[in-house]
Design a protein around this motif. Structure first.
Motif, PDB file in Angstrom:
ATOM      1  N   GLY A  93      -8.150   4.237   9.000  1.00 20.33           N
ATOM      2  CA  GLY A  93      -6.886   4.902   9.622  1.00 20.33           C
ATOM      3  C   GLY A  93      -5.504   4.676   9.002  1.00 20.33           C
ATOM      4  O   GLY A  93      -5.330   3.627   8.449  1.00 20.33           O
ATOM      5  N   GLU A  94      -4.825   5.792   8.825  1.00 17.58           N
ATOM      6  CA  GLU A  94      -3.557   5.633   8.175  1.00 17.58           C
ATOM      7  C   GLU A  94      -2.475   5.317   9.279  1.00 17.58           C
ATOM      8  O   GLU A  94      -2.374   6.271   9.992  1.00 17.58           O
ATOM      9  N   THR A  95      -1.587   4.327   8.975  1.00 20.41           N
ATOM     10  CA  THR A  95      -0.788   4.111  10.266  1.00 20.41           C
ATOM     11  C   THR A  95       0.430   4.727   9.729  1.00 20.41           C
ATOM     12  O   THR A  95       1.599   4.917  10.684  1.00 20.41           O
ATOM     13  N   GLY A  96       0.927   5.191   8.416  1.00 18.26           N
ATOM     14  CA  GLY A  96       2.266   5.556   8.036  1.00 18.26           C
ATOM     15  C   GLY A  96       3.291   4.587   7.945  1.00 18.26           C
ATOM     16  O   GLY A  96       4.425   4.849   7.376  1.00 18.26           O
ATOM     17  N   GLN A  97       2.923   3.312   8.206  1.00 17.05           N
ATOM     18  CA  GLN A  97       3.888   2.180   8.064  1.00 17.05           C
ATOM     19  C   GLN A  97       3.678   1.650   6.422  1.00 17.05           C
ATOM     20  O   GLN A  97       2.643   1.824   5.939  1.00 17.05           O
ATOM     21  N   PRO A  98       4.678   1.148   5.874  1.00 17.71           N
ATOM     22  CA  PRO A  98       4.700   0.532   4.792  1.00 17.71           C
ATOM     23  C   PRO A  98       3.804  -0.870   4.779  1.00 17.71           C
ATOM     24  O   PRO A  98       3.827  -1.390   5.802  1.00 17.71           O
ATOM     25  N   PRO A  99       3.231  -0.941   3.734  1.00 20.27           N
ATOM     26  CA  PRO A  99       2.183  -1.950   3.590  1.00 20.27           C
ATOM     27  C   PRO A  99       3.071  -3.411   3.891  1.00 20.27           C
ATOM     28  O   PRO A  99       3.805  -3.594   3.249  1.00 20.27           O
ATOM     29  N   ARG A 100       2.295  -4.361   4.640  1.00 19.83           N
ATOM     30  CA  ARG A 100       3.052  -5.414   4.894  1.00 19.83           C
ATOM     31  C   ARG A 100       2.895  -6.555   3.729  1.00 19.83           C
ATOM     32  O   ARG A 100       4.079  -7.244   3.671  1.00 19.83           O
ATOM     33  N   LEU A 101       2.190  -6.276   2.894  1.00 16.60           N
ATOM     34  CA  LEU A 101       2.307  -7.342   1.768  1.00 16.60           C
ATOM     35  C   LEU A 101       2.743  -6.641   0.461  1.00 16.60           C
ATOM     36  O   LEU A 101       2.747  -7.105  -0.514  1.00 16.60           O
ATOM     37  N   GLY A 102       3.301  -5.512   0.597  1.00 19.19           N
ATOM     38  CA  GLY A 102       3.889  -4.580  -0.642  1.00 19.19           C
ATOM     39  C   GLY A 102       2.692  -4.044  -1.278  1.00 19.19           C
ATOM     40  O   GLY A 102       1.627  -4.417  -1.160  1.00 19.19           O
ATOM     41  N   VAL A 103       3.066  -2.994  -2.100  1.00 17.35           N
ATOM     42  CA  VAL A 103       1.947  -2.283  -3.009  1.00 17.35           C
ATOM     43  C   VAL A 103       1.062  -3.539  -3.802  1.00 17.35           C
ATOM     44  O   VAL A 103      -0.102  -3.376  -3.695  1.00 17.35           O
ATOM     45  N   PHE A 104       1.803  -4.366  -4.593  1.00 21.25           N
ATOM     46  CA  PHE A 104       1.027  -5.289  -5.206  1.00 21.25           C
ATOM     47  C   PHE A 104      -0.057  -5.988  -4.410  1.00 21.25           C
ATOM     48  O   PHE A 104      -1.175  -6.234  -4.662  1.00 21.25           O
ATOM     49  N   VAL A 109      -5.371  -7.547  -2.401  1.00 20.63           N
ATOM     50  CA  VAL A 109      -6.256  -7.912  -1.345  1.00 20.63           C
ATOM     51  C   VAL A 109      -7.210  -6.740  -1.166  1.00 20.63           C
ATOM     52  O   VAL A 109      -8.553  -7.161  -1.245  1.00 20.63           O
ATOM     53  N   ALA A 110      -6.996  -5.631  -1.238  1.00 21.21           N
ATOM     54  CA  ALA A 110      -8.014  -4.239  -1.105  1.00 21.21           C
ATOM     55  C   ALA A 110      -8.888  -4.579  -2.184  1.00 21.21           C
ATOM     56  O   ALA A 110     -10.416  -4.246  -2.128  1.00 21.21           O
ATOM     57  N   PHE A 111      -8.591  -4.831  -3.375  1.00 15.01           N
ATOM     58  CA  PHE A 111      -9.490  -4.617  -4.546  1.00 15.01           C
ATOM     59  C   PHE A 111     -10.381  -6.003  -4.536  1.00 15.01           C
ATOM     60  O   PHE A 111     -11.534  -5.797  -4.883  1.00 15.01           O
ATOM     61  N   PHE A 112      -9.880  -7.223  -4.269  1.00 12.72           N
ATOM     62  CA  PHE A 112     -10.633  -8.378  -4.123  1.00 12.72           C
ATOM     63  C   PHE A 112     -11.833  -8.227  -3.317  1.00 12.72           C
ATOM     64  O   PHE A 112     -12.835  -8.449  -3.576  1.00 12.72           O
ATOM     65  N   LEU A 113     -11.315  -7.742  -2.018  1.00 16.42           N
ATOM     66  CA  LEU A 113     -12.474  -7.553  -1.063  1.00 16.42           C
ATOM     67  C   LEU A 113     -13.262  -6.435  -1.363  1.00 16.42           C
ATOM     68  O   LEU A 113     -14.561  -6.479  -1.125  1.00 16.42           O
TER      69      LEU A 113
END
Length: 188
Positions: A93-104, A109-113
């Motif tokens: 789901g795309e929330t349209g909000q900026p990421p809480r952890l920033g782009v980095f 987190v996304a890549f590690f998981l």
């Protein structure tokens, strides 16, 4: 040096069309900030593959040489079959909000998981067990990930339309099958 070069080549090919390459494309299109994305991919890959390489090195202390040869040979052949099954990215789901952890942080987190249990992580375990060269395998698999994913971040969709992913998967499946056969025969 062989461990480094083989690890780089195998992971570069295995990553083509993989879910983490699709993730790199999605992050690039969504955030349009290539440097933090590439840095996040690098750090996540180093952490993930360092862990996988440690598991591969540990396996060699638990299994005897004959059992290890059969396990590795069968694993390489299983990887060849797995390479023939294309990855698909689940829609989130795309929330349209900026990421809480920033782009980095989001990329890290996304890549590690996403790499957990992925083809390239399992390949790193097998290569570390095969070559007994932890640092060279982790360096090679990390470079392979960067060679496959960094261009996607910068070139995006243009690149994925020009690369015949099916052919790349067939070639990498062939390489894994050959490695599996050679391992089972006791060569290398």
């Amino acid at each position: 040096m062989e461990a480094f070069l083989v690890s780089t080549g195998i992971v570069t090919l295995a990553e083509m069309g993989d879910k983490t390459q699709l993730l790199a494309l999605i992050l690039a299109v969504r955030f349009r900030k290539p440097w933090p994305i590439v840095l996040g991919i690098l750090v996540a890959t180093l952490a993930n593959h360092a862990l996988a390489g440690a598991v591969g090195t540990w396996v060699t202390t638990v299994l005897g040489p004959d059992v290890l040869r059969w396990v590795l040979g069968a694993s390489f052949i299983a990887m060849a079959v797995w390479m023939l099954i294309p990855d698909k990215m689940d829609d989130e789901g795309e929330t349209g909000q900026p990421p809480r952890l920033g782009v980095f942080g989001t990329t890290l987190v996304a890549f590690f998981l996403a790499e957990m249990g992925d083809k390239t992580q399992i390949a790193t375990v097998m290569l570390a067990a095969q070559y007994h060269a932890y640092v060279w395998v982790v360096a090679g698999t990390t470079l392979g990930m960067m060679l496959a994913n960094a261009p996607v971040v910068w070139l995006g969709e243009r690149m994925t339309r020009r690369v015949p992913i099916r052919l790349v998967h067939l070639i990498s499946a062939g390489i894994f099958a050959v490695l599996g056969g050679l391992t089972l025969l006791g060569w290398g």
